[in-house]
Enzyme design. Sequence first.
Site, PDB file in Angstrom:
ATOM      1  N   ASP A   1       8.083   3.373  10.028  1.00  0.00           N
ATOM      2  CA  ASP A   1       6.955   2.855  10.578  1.00  0.00           C
ATOM      3  C   ASP A   1       6.480   4.092  11.370  1.00  0.00           C
ATOM      4  O   ASP A   1       6.966   4.386  12.357  1.00  0.00           O
ATOM      5  CB  ASP A   1       7.426   1.663  11.270  1.00  0.00           C
ATOM      6  CG  ASP A   1       5.903   1.035  12.107  1.00  0.00           C
ATOM      7  OD1 ASP A   1       4.844   1.713  11.925  1.00  0.00           O
ATOM      8  OD2 ASP A   1       6.051  -0.122  12.409  1.00  0.00           O
TER       9      ASP A   1
ATOM     10  N   ASN B   1      -0.616  10.222   4.480  1.00  0.00           N
ATOM     11  CA  ASN B   1      -1.058   9.151   3.685  1.00  0.00           C
ATOM     12  C   ASN B   1      -1.105   7.597   4.225  1.00  0.00           C
ATOM     13  O   ASN B   1      -2.035   7.046   3.717  1.00  0.00           O
ATOM     14  CB  ASN B   1      -0.489   9.192   2.156  1.00  0.00           C
ATOM     15  CG  ASN B   1      -0.536   8.251   1.366  1.00  0.00           C
ATOM     16  OD1 ASN B   1      -1.724   8.142   0.566  1.00  0.00           O
ATOM     17  ND2 ASN B   1       0.157   7.055   1.105  1.00  0.00           N
TER      18      ASN B   1
ATOM     19  N   TYR C   1     -11.635   1.112  10.349  1.00  0.00           N
ATOM     20  CA  TYR C   1     -11.096   1.952   9.015  1.00  0.00           C
ATOM     21  C   TYR C   1     -12.035   3.036   8.842  1.00  0.00           C
ATOM     22  O   TYR C   1     -11.316   4.143   8.864  1.00  0.00           O
ATOM     23  CB  TYR C   1     -11.017   1.203   7.655  1.00  0.00           C
ATOM     24  CG  TYR C   1     -10.528   1.801   6.579  1.00  0.00           C
ATOM     25  CD1 TYR C   1      -9.411   2.031   6.184  1.00  0.00           C
ATOM     26  CD2 TYR C   1     -11.474   2.340   5.578  1.00  0.00           C
ATOM     27  CE1 TYR C   1      -8.875   2.930   5.240  1.00  0.00           C
ATOM     28  CE2 TYR C   1     -11.108   3.122   4.263  1.00  0.00           C
ATOM     29  CZ  TYR C   1      -9.578   3.606   4.300  1.00  0.00           C
ATOM     30  OH  TYR C   1      -9.325   4.118   3.398  1.00  0.00           O
TER      31      TYR C   1
ATOM     32  N   LYS D   1     -11.032   6.951   9.533  1.00  0.00           N
ATOM     33  CA  LYS D   1     -11.043   7.867   8.373  1.00  0.00           C
ATOM     34  C   LYS D   1     -11.851   9.507   8.772  1.00  0.00           C
ATOM     35  O   LYS D   1     -11.440  10.287   8.245  1.00  0.00           O
ATOM     36  CB  LYS D   1     -11.412   7.269   7.109  1.00  0.00           C
ATOM     37  CG  LYS D   1     -10.463   6.536   6.704  1.00  0.00           C
ATOM     38  CD  LYS D   1      -9.112   7.084   6.140  1.00  0.00           C
ATOM     39  CE  LYS D   1      -8.013   6.163   6.195  1.00  0.00           C
ATOM     40  NZ  LYS D   1      -6.646   6.964   5.583  1.00  0.00           N
TER      41      LYS D   1
ATOM     42  N   ILE E   1     -10.083   3.953  -5.492  1.00  0.00           N
ATOM     43  CA  ILE E   1      -8.796   4.052  -6.153  1.00  0.00           C
ATOM     44  C   ILE E   1      -8.022   2.821  -6.532  1.00  0.00           C
ATOM     45  O   ILE E   1      -8.073   1.847  -5.445  1.00  0.00           O
ATOM     46  CB  ILE E   1      -7.815   5.114  -5.751  1.00  0.00           C
ATOM     47  CG1 ILE E   1      -8.517   6.422  -5.134  1.00  0.00           C
ATOM     48  CG2 ILE E   1      -6.674   5.238  -6.214  1.00  0.00           C
ATOM     49  CD1 ILE E   1      -9.047   7.207  -6.473  1.00  0.00           C
TER      50      ILE E   1
ATOM     51  N   THR F   1      -5.467   0.535  -6.142  1.00  0.00           N
ATOM     52  CA  THR F   1      -4.307   0.238  -5.514  1.00  0.00           C
ATOM     53  C   THR F   1      -4.534  -1.050  -5.050  1.00  0.00           C
ATOM     54  O   THR F   1      -5.402  -1.661  -4.971  1.00  0.00           O
ATOM     55  CB  THR F   1      -4.130   1.450  -4.325  1.00  0.00           C
ATOM     56  OG1 THR F   1      -4.774   1.190  -3.354  1.00  0.00           O
ATOM     57  CG2 THR F   1      -4.066   2.729  -5.154  1.00  0.00           C
TER      58      THR F   1
HETATM   59  P1  NAP Z   1      -1.536   0.881  -0.320  1.00  0.00           P
HETATM   60  O1  NAP Z   1      -1.484   0.741  -1.859  1.00  0.00           O
HETATM   61  O2  NAP Z   1      -2.034  -0.153   0.523  1.00  0.00           O
HETATM   62  O3  NAP Z   1      -0.514   1.556   0.340  1.00  0.00           O
HETATM   63  C1  NAP Z   1      -0.482   1.887   1.630  1.00  0.00           C
HETATM   64  C2  NAP Z   1       0.958   2.611   2.044  1.00  0.00           C
HETATM   65  O4  NAP Z   1       1.003   2.722   3.518  1.00  0.00           O
HETATM   66  C3  NAP Z   1       1.912   2.002   1.636  1.00  0.00           C
HETATM   67  O5  NAP Z   1       3.059   2.697   0.909  1.00  0.00           O
HETATM   68  C4  NAP Z   1       2.648   1.333   3.005  1.00  0.00           C
HETATM   69  O6  NAP Z   1       3.946   0.974   3.094  1.00  0.00           O
HETATM   70  C5  NAP Z   1       2.134   2.429   3.967  1.00  0.00           C
HETATM   71  N1  NAP Z   1       1.984   1.812   5.356  1.00  0.00           N
HETATM   72  C6  NAP Z   1       1.259   0.970   5.954  1.00  0.00           C
HETATM   73  N2  NAP Z   1       1.249   1.040   7.188  1.00  0.00           N
HETATM   74  C7  NAP Z   1       2.130   1.717   7.467  1.00  0.00           C
HETATM   75  C8  NAP Z   1       3.089   1.941   8.517  1.00  0.00           C
HETATM   76  N3  NAP Z   1       2.680   1.311  10.086  1.00  0.00           N
HETATM   77  N4  NAP Z   1       4.124   2.669   8.815  1.00  0.00           N
HETATM   78  C9  NAP Z   1       4.385   3.557   7.446  1.00  0.00           C
HETATM   79  N5  NAP Z   1       3.725   3.210   6.372  1.00  0.00           N
HETATM   80  C10 NAP Z   1       2.832   2.277   6.401  1.00  0.00           C
HETATM   81  O7  NAP Z   1      -2.885   1.866  -0.031  1.00  0.00           O
HETATM   82  P2  NAP Z   1      -3.538   3.117  -0.917  1.00  0.00           P
HETATM   83  O8  NAP Z   1      -4.594   2.574  -1.737  1.00  0.00           O
HETATM   84  O9  NAP Z   1      -2.459   3.837  -1.749  1.00  0.00           O
HETATM   85  O10 NAP Z   1      -3.881   3.881   0.221  1.00  0.00           O
HETATM   86  C11 NAP Z   1      -3.076   5.263   0.582  1.00  0.00           C
HETATM   87  C12 NAP Z   1      -4.065   6.011   1.929  1.00  0.00           C
HETATM   88  O11 NAP Z   1      -5.265   6.446   0.858  1.00  0.00           O
HETATM   89  C13 NAP Z   1      -4.519   5.391   2.674  1.00  0.00           C
HETATM   90  O12 NAP Z   1      -4.651   6.059   4.045  1.00  0.00           O
HETATM   91  C14 NAP Z   1      -6.054   5.124   2.384  1.00  0.00           C
HETATM   92  O13 NAP Z   1      -6.846   4.867   3.467  1.00  0.00           O
HETATM   93  C15 NAP Z   1      -6.410   6.099   1.727  1.00  0.00           C
HETATM   94  N6  NAP Z   1      -7.412   5.976   0.766  1.00  0.00           N
HETATM   95  C16 NAP Z   1      -7.430   4.771  -0.120  1.00  0.00           C
HETATM   96  C17 NAP Z   1      -8.470   4.612  -1.028  1.00  0.00           C
HETATM   97  C18 NAP Z   1      -8.299   3.391  -2.247  1.00  0.00           C
HETATM   98  O14 NAP Z   1      -9.494   3.168  -2.790  1.00  0.00           O
HETATM   99  N7  NAP Z   1      -7.169   2.786  -2.865  1.00  0.00           N
HETATM  100  C19 NAP Z   1      -9.646   5.333  -0.910  1.00  0.00           C
HETATM  101  C20 NAP Z   1      -9.719   6.127   0.028  1.00  0.00           C
HETATM  102  C21 NAP Z   1      -8.799   6.463   1.148  1.00  0.00           C
HETATM  103  P3  NAP Z   1       4.738  -0.171   3.700  1.00  0.00           P
HETATM  104  O15 NAP Z   1       4.029  -1.473   3.627  1.00  0.00           O
HETATM  105  O16 NAP Z   1       6.020  -0.181   2.616  1.00  0.00           O
HETATM  106  O17 NAP Z   1       4.955   0.267   5.057  1.00  0.00           O
END
Ligand code: NAP
Length: 260
Positions: free
Chosen positions: A63, A90, A156, A160, A189, A191
């Site tokens: 965490d 990330n 958020y 960022k 993206i 996800t």
């Molecule tokens: P996601 O599918 O929700 O995955 C988020 C990840 O962060 C999970 O593996 C989660 O793991 C982990 N996490 C959350 N809180 C945490 C904590 N307190 N400690 C450790 N791990 C934690 O999100 P994603 O879309 O892959 O996003 C990944 C990154 O890309 C983020 O920073 C997001 O802001 C950025 N991003 C995403 C997008 C998009 O469109 N998807 C666009 C721009 C930027 P656990 O739940 O297992 O802890």
Amino acid sequence: MGLLTGKVAIVTGSTRGIGEATAKLLAKEGAISIITGRTEDAGEKVAQEIISSGGKAEYHNLDITDEQNVKKVIDAVYNKYGRLDILVNNAGITGPNKPTHEYSKEEWENVFRVNVTGPFLCTKYVVPYMQKENGGNIVYISSIYGIVGAPDVPAYHATKAAIRIMAKIDALLYTKDNIRVNSIHPGYIWTSMVQNFIRDQSKKTGLGIEEIKKNMDSMQPIGHIGEPIDIAYGVLYLVSSEAKFVTGSELVIDGGYTAT
Ligand code: NAP
């Protein structure tokens, strides 16, 4: 030989989404991928999938808001492998989707704790090891919303923007130690983060999930939203020696969204 053979890479939030795709790609290129997050079964599964396809990986429960947890995992990885080459900051959360004035202080601070303090702590504890080894690479996963604004998820977007500048500060501070630091700015993206956002929008507007997804695709100049692997390749480039002249930069990967 892969681009990262023998390197040790910690990817925060690699139990799913962009982090998972990144950890898998770095391992495919020869890195030992340290999978981290709070969901043990998902993290172990990612590590096992890498190992089954011939790569090297291990899962650590992490965490990023818990300083002792961050220190313990980073110390354990360095003590085991005697090096720590790559940190991908990330992990992140979206936080509540409502106007700024409706946020409580606790809600606001919680998004900052995960998205800003978490990456700060990870950087804080990896840098001394990278300095000791005279080199390393850190990538902050920011967002297009660290560059432009939008009238939703205000905390958020603010977080960022914060890590976009943290990457530049760290790049300037640690270039003397041969540590390169960059940020990546993903557009939309596919996800669980975006899927949850769409579900939330559907509840608020009454529009169907498919319809919202179609609208989101049509907002992208390239015609569709991206996949986690699109971001993973950006990370791979930045942490590889092919990017040896790249530090303090911001790599936008957004299907043209911010070009308009
Ligand atoms: P996601 O599918 O929700 O995955 C988020 C990840 O962060 C999970 O593996 C989660 O793991 C982990 N996490 C959350 N809180 C945490 C904590 N307190 N400690 C450790 N791990 C934690 O999100 P994603 O879309 O892959 O996003 C990944 C990154 O890309 C983020 O920073 C997001 O802001 C950025 N991003 C995403 C997008 C998009 O469109 N998807 C666009 C721009 C930027 P656990 O739940 O297992 O802890």
